[in-house]
Design an enzyme around this catalytic site. Structure first.
Site, PDB file in Angstrom:
ATOM      1  CG  MET A  23      -1.835  -1.232   1.271  1.00 49.53           C
ATOM      2  SD  MET A  23      -2.743  -1.403   2.828  1.00 49.53           S
ATOM      3  CE  MET A  23      -1.439  -1.927   3.967  1.00 49.53           C
ATOM      4  CD  GLN A  65      -6.648   4.334   0.819  1.00 46.29           C
ATOM      5  OE1 GLN A  65      -6.264   4.926  -0.201  1.00 46.29           O
ATOM      6  NE2 GLN A  65      -5.808   3.941   1.757  1.00 46.29           N
ATOM      7  CB  THR A  96       0.366   2.509   4.455  1.00 45.68           C
ATOM      8  OG1 THR A  96      -0.505   3.631   4.276  1.00 45.68           O
ATOM      9  CG2 THR A  96      -0.465   1.365   4.996  1.00 45.68           C
ATOM     10  CG  ASN A  97       2.537   7.478   7.641  1.00 45.71           C
ATOM     11  OD1 ASN A  97       2.887   7.787   8.773  1.00 45.71           O
ATOM     12  ND2 ASN A  97       3.416   7.252   6.668  1.00 45.71           N
ATOM     13  CB  CYS A 210       2.620   9.640   2.495  1.00 50.02           C
ATOM     14  SG  CYS A 210       2.292   8.487   1.137  1.00 50.02           S
ATOM     15  CB  THR A 211       5.320   4.610   3.496  1.00 56.62           C
ATOM     16  OG1 THR A 211       4.151   4.157   2.800  1.00 56.62           O
ATOM     17  CG2 THR A 211       5.099   4.468   5.004  1.00 56.62           C
ATOM     18  CD  GLU A 212       3.487   4.994  -1.029  1.00 57.11           C
ATOM     19  OE1 GLU A 212       3.312   3.763  -0.950  1.00 57.11           O
ATOM     20  OE2 GLU A 212       2.849   5.808  -0.337  1.00 57.11           O
TER      21      GLU A 212
END
Length: 244
Positions: A23, A65, A96-97, A210-212
């Protein structure tokens, strides 16, 4: 000879890390890299992390989402957590946050601990002496209370989020570019400008929530320190996995 017997002899004392990922997979791959590099650095050149990965199809997650079906998302996250626990995970990470919105439901469904992504981030920020932080992330993370509230209520941080137009830009770049692994220079410029506006409003540091985002934004893109939740979360998992 059983695995339990071998571990009892000290051959594999490291705890098993359970990753709820996919994700997107772009950031999950970063978790895997950071975990393995971190364990190798601490234990030696042939060492690597003991981990299990449950990887979602992010297209399904994104659709839910967008439709606001958080109940359906919670069911999927709880199912993934239970499967990882049953497979032998000693702890869980939601990679993922945004999906920490259902962290309490996930924790309630399993016996092993869930390492919340906001906690190691907040601990590092406070250790550095900062009180007021800017937060970048998906619009869910920036606008909903589950993340900002934890930072404020549990860690006593003051959280600033971008204005409406900037939040829309941050969210669009995440979902249209970063989850697909596309790093666009003009988008980096846009994030730099948004960070600068947060600093003008009093942010002493900025959370890449955000992990990206860590694929796009680096230390040199900000005039104040940035705190990458992906790296801090993974590092906390290494600490927990290697703790006695």
């Amino acid at each position: 000879m059983s695995i339990d017997h071998i571990e009892g002899q000290g051959v594999a004392a490291m705890k098993m890390i359970g990753l709820i990922g996919g994700m997107s997979w772009e950031s999950s791959a970063e978790y895997y890299r950071i975990l393995n590099e971190g364990v190798r650095d601490r234990l030696g050149p042939t060492a690597s992390a003991r981990c299990l990965l449950w990887s979602f199809d992010f297209a399904e997650i994104e659709d839910l989402q967008q439709r606001g079906d958080w109940a359906g998302l919670t069911l999927r996250m709880v199912d993934a957590a239970r499967r990882l626990e049953a497979a032998g995970a000693d702890m869980l990470l939601i990679c993922t946050n945004t999906m920490h919105r259902m962290a309490s439901d996930v924790q309630a469904a399993v016996m092993v601990p869930l390492l919340h992504i906001a906690d190691p981030t907040a601990s590092r920020i406070k250790a550095a002496g900062f009180k007021t932080v800017g937060l970048l992330g998906t619009r869910y993370t920036m606008e909903h209370a589950f993340y900002k509230g934890r930072l404020a209520d549990r860690h006593h941080l003051d959280v600033i989020v971008p204005g409406d137009e900037d939040r829309a830009t941050v969210h669009r770049i995440i979902y249209e570019e970063l989850v697909a692994g596309n790093v666009v220079p003009t988008s980096r410029d846009a994030y730099r400008a948004i960070i600068a506006r947060l600093v003008d409003r009093g942010a002493e540091a900025v959370i890449l929530g955000c992990t990206e985002i860590m694929l796009l934004v680096h230390a040199e893109d900000s005039h104040v320190p940035i705190f990458d939740t992906t790296a801090l979360h993974a590092e906390a998992a290494i600490d927990a996995a290697l703790a006695g």
